[in-house]
Scaffold this motif. Structure first.
Motif: not given
Lengths: 488, 187
Positions: A331-332, A334, A336, A410, A414, A424, A428, B169-172, B177-184
């Motif tokens: 989850p850190m 990965g 999507p 991440g 987090y 993200q 980008y 990745w597109p600009k937030p 697109t879904p947001r990056s998985g990082n730190g979800v």
């Protein structure tokens, strides 16, 4: 053993209990397998089979193309049904070239490669690892043979085996160490031999006491290999941070750990190396943790490469609820995924179907400049500063604030109380900068080509002119000669 | 003491006069800005801007007759560089960005006349007389010179497809697109 403290990091809830006591189970062969030509960093492999060919398990179906590439093997016996683009595990949801196999159900192995002796030459071990198509199985997927050949260019002292498994949910490395400790230790010894290092440390986070005990017992048979329990803290499995924890040496910015004499390999890679060298088997399967709140019965599965992840989820009892997010990896860090209709690949250590209660999605609030991300960043960067520059399109400032030193772990995203998608925005910016550089390079190349064409055309025009003048002169001379003969 | 004062004054005066004359005699008429702008432009002289070549376009931009968005193959990066060079604040978001294009020859239509390969400013079209031609995508700038040259109407400009290597990745907050998985993970 003395350990050194790394800066930053976070302590996410490990959530490994769902699968940590689950024995690795072999997943049955699916009805159709897609094997992408690029399951590694580097150049995509080149297919060496045709549609309609019958292949055996372990047979080469695509060979490495170039020095940084990896061979792909058939993961079961059957017919090559298609060679073409299929959706691959990638956040973009894009398709990439793959070889599609229609299994014949017999799962017949091809003739294995001859096992190498214990005193095999380092180069022979590396060559076997390359032939087996082994890549970094922790998720980085860098071709392992290239890293085993680092002894040629760097003075190496230490091999660090990464069994930290710091990502929440994932237990595939933990289970592999507990169930196959002897094979893993033998693989580690082979890798140490290939690298020519005197000291090998197997790093395992303290939340895996059973794996630590099993590996300590297995490593006792191999002199020079020690198990080093490391603190449970994310991102302990980041290679630069792991090396810092164990040796106190900091890897310079944008350099390799090999520059300070240390090479890091994943524990699952060692198992694959053992199978390739001692059993002559190429990499055709891997252990995948299938977990997350939306999975009915989380499990550790050994799946052959190419198995659709929808089949793996079905083997775990399917989904109990609509997942908020399906991730490949932890989850850190990965990725999507847009669908479950994608194949298992070499670098896939986990498939997570997360519930809304597992994730903290929602609108991002404004940055409070609280500095939580600065405390969390293990690389000593100022994520808020970099993100603000990126938001304003000021990429040069983001780079000078250390964007290129970000490992994308991440931790900042987090920790952020405002839920700002910091990572993200770093992805980008890195992608945007790389794209601009590609365009610039393309334009420069085009300019060079245009100049060369102009020079050539000028030269041709000059030659034509010279030719015309020569012809004219010859014609005039002939005329004069004719007149001369006609006159008298 | 007096000798030093006289000597230095004479030296200063003499050099001043020399520099003054040199500046007058060696004066260059054209603006150095034109050269700088031409260096930023792609330099293929494709003519898509409507000026005869990149030098003419650079002159027009320097005089303020042409906008910084003059160069279609250069796209957004060139427009951005020009705006920076001229210290202009230009809203590039309004700049029609079709994305990079690449020429594609329809093999069923190509008659092998070599007209397109002769017109191509970067030698991106390969093929001999009465042979089907092809485009080397890496060398093509999408200038479209070949499209107009083809008597059979068999060349099209197509957007360069996005691949795993070029996607990012597109600009937030901008993409769907879904947001990056990082730190979800929940804390």
């Amino acid at each position: 053993m003395k350990l050194f403290r790394i800066r930053g990091g976070v302590h996410p809830d490990p959530r490994k209990d769902a699968t940590r006591e689950k024995t690795i189970v072999d997943a049955p062969i699916s009805a159709v397998l897609h094997l992408p030509l690029q399951q590694h960093i580097g150049a995509p492999a080149r297919p060496v089979v045709k549609v309609g060919d019958h292949v055996l398990k372990g047979q080469v179906i695509a060979e490495a193309a170039g020095p940084v590439s990896a061979t792909v093997h058939a993961s079961t016996s059957g017919a090559v049904a298609a060679i073409g683009p299929v959706p691959v595990p990638h956040a973009s949801g894009l398709a990439a070239p793959a070889i599609t196999l229609a299994p014949d159900g017999k799962d017949t192995w091809a003739e294995p490669m001859p096992p190498l002796p214990d005193d095999a030459e380092p180069a022979a071990i590396a060559a076997r690892v390359a032939a087996a198509g082994i890549v970094g199985l922790g998720g980085a997927t860098f071709p392992s043979a290239v890293k085993l050949n680092l002894r040629e260019r760097h003075k190496l002292t230490t091999l660090v085996m990464n069994g930290a498994e710091c990502e929440p949910f994932l237990t595939c490395d933990d289970r592999l160490m507990r169930e196959h400790a002897e094979e893993v230790a033998a693989g580690v010894a082979l890798m140490a031999r290939a690298l020519g290092v005197g000291r090998t440390l197997i790093a395992i986070e303290t939340n895996k006491p059973e794996a630590t005990a099993a590996m300590t017992e297995a490593a006792a048979l191999h002199p020079g290999i020690d198990v080093a329990p490391v603190p449970t803290r994310y991102p302990m499995g980041s290679e630069k941070h792991l090396v810092h924890t164990l040796t106190g040496l900091e890897t310079p910015a944008r350099a390799l750990t090999a520059d300070i004499g240390v090479v890091v390999h994943n524990i699952a890679t060692a198992f694959a190396v053992y199978e390739a060298v001692k059993l002559g088997r190429p990499l055709v399967s891997r252990v995948v943790t299938v977990s997350g709140g939306a999975v009915a019965e989380p499990k550790n599965l050994r799946a052959v490469l190419g198995t659709p992840i929808s089949d793996l989820i079905a083997l775990c009892g399917g989904l109990t609820a609509e997942p908020q997010e399906i991730l490949s990896g932890g989850p850190m860090m990965g990725q999507p995924l847009r669908s479950t209709d994608i194949p298992t690949v070499k670098g896939m250590n986990g498939i997570l179907a997360l519930l809304p209660s597992d994730t903290r999605r929602g609108p991002a609030h404004a940055c409070l400049r609280c500095g939580t991300c600065v405390t969390a960043c293990p690389c000593g960067l100022l994520p808020l500063e970099i993100a603000a520059n990126i938001r304003n399109g000021n990429f040069d400032a983001a780079v000078s604030a250390g964007l290129m030193d970000c490992i994308g772990c991440g931790s900042c995203a987090y920790a952020c109380p405002s839920r700002i998608p910091l990572v993200q925005s770093f992805h980008y910016a890195k992608g945007h900068i790389a794209a601009e550089q590609r365009v610039k390079q393309h334009n420069e190349e085009a300019k060079r080509l245009a100049q060369q064409k102009a020079i050539r055309q000028e030269k041709l025009a000059a030659e034509r002119k010279a030719m015309m003048e020569k012809k004219k002169a010859a014609a005039a001379a002939a005329r004069a000669a004719q007149e001369g003969t006609a006159e008298p | 003491m007096l000798e030093a004062i006289v000597g230095l004054t004479a030296l200063g005066g003499g050099l001043g006069v020399f520099l003054g004359i040199a500046a007058k005699r060696l004066h260059v008429e054209s603006s150095p800005l034109e050269g700088d702008i031409e260096a930023i432009l792609p330099g293929q002289n494709c003519g898509q801007c409507g000026y005869p070549g990149c030098a003419a376009a650079a002159a027009a931009v320097a005089k303020g007759e042409a906008p910084v968005t003059v160069c279609p193959p250069g796209g957004r990066p060139v427009a951005h560089a020009l705006a920076e060079k001229l210290c202009l604040a230009v809203d590039l978001s309004g700049f029609a960005e079709t994305g990079p294009m690449v020429a594609r020859i329809d093999e069923t239509v190509c008659i092998g006349c070599t007209k397109c390969s002769r017109k191509c400013p970067t030698d991106a079209v390969i093929g001999a007389a009465k042979q089907i031609h092809g485009v080397i995508a890496d060398a093509c700038t999408g200038c479209g010179a070949c499209v107009a040259a083809c008597p059979a109407g068999g060349i099209r400009l197509e957007p360069i497809p996005v691949t795993l290597q070029s996607w990012y990745w597109p600009k937030p907050g901008t993409g769907k697109t879904p947001r990056s998985g990082n730190g979800v993970l929940t804390q």
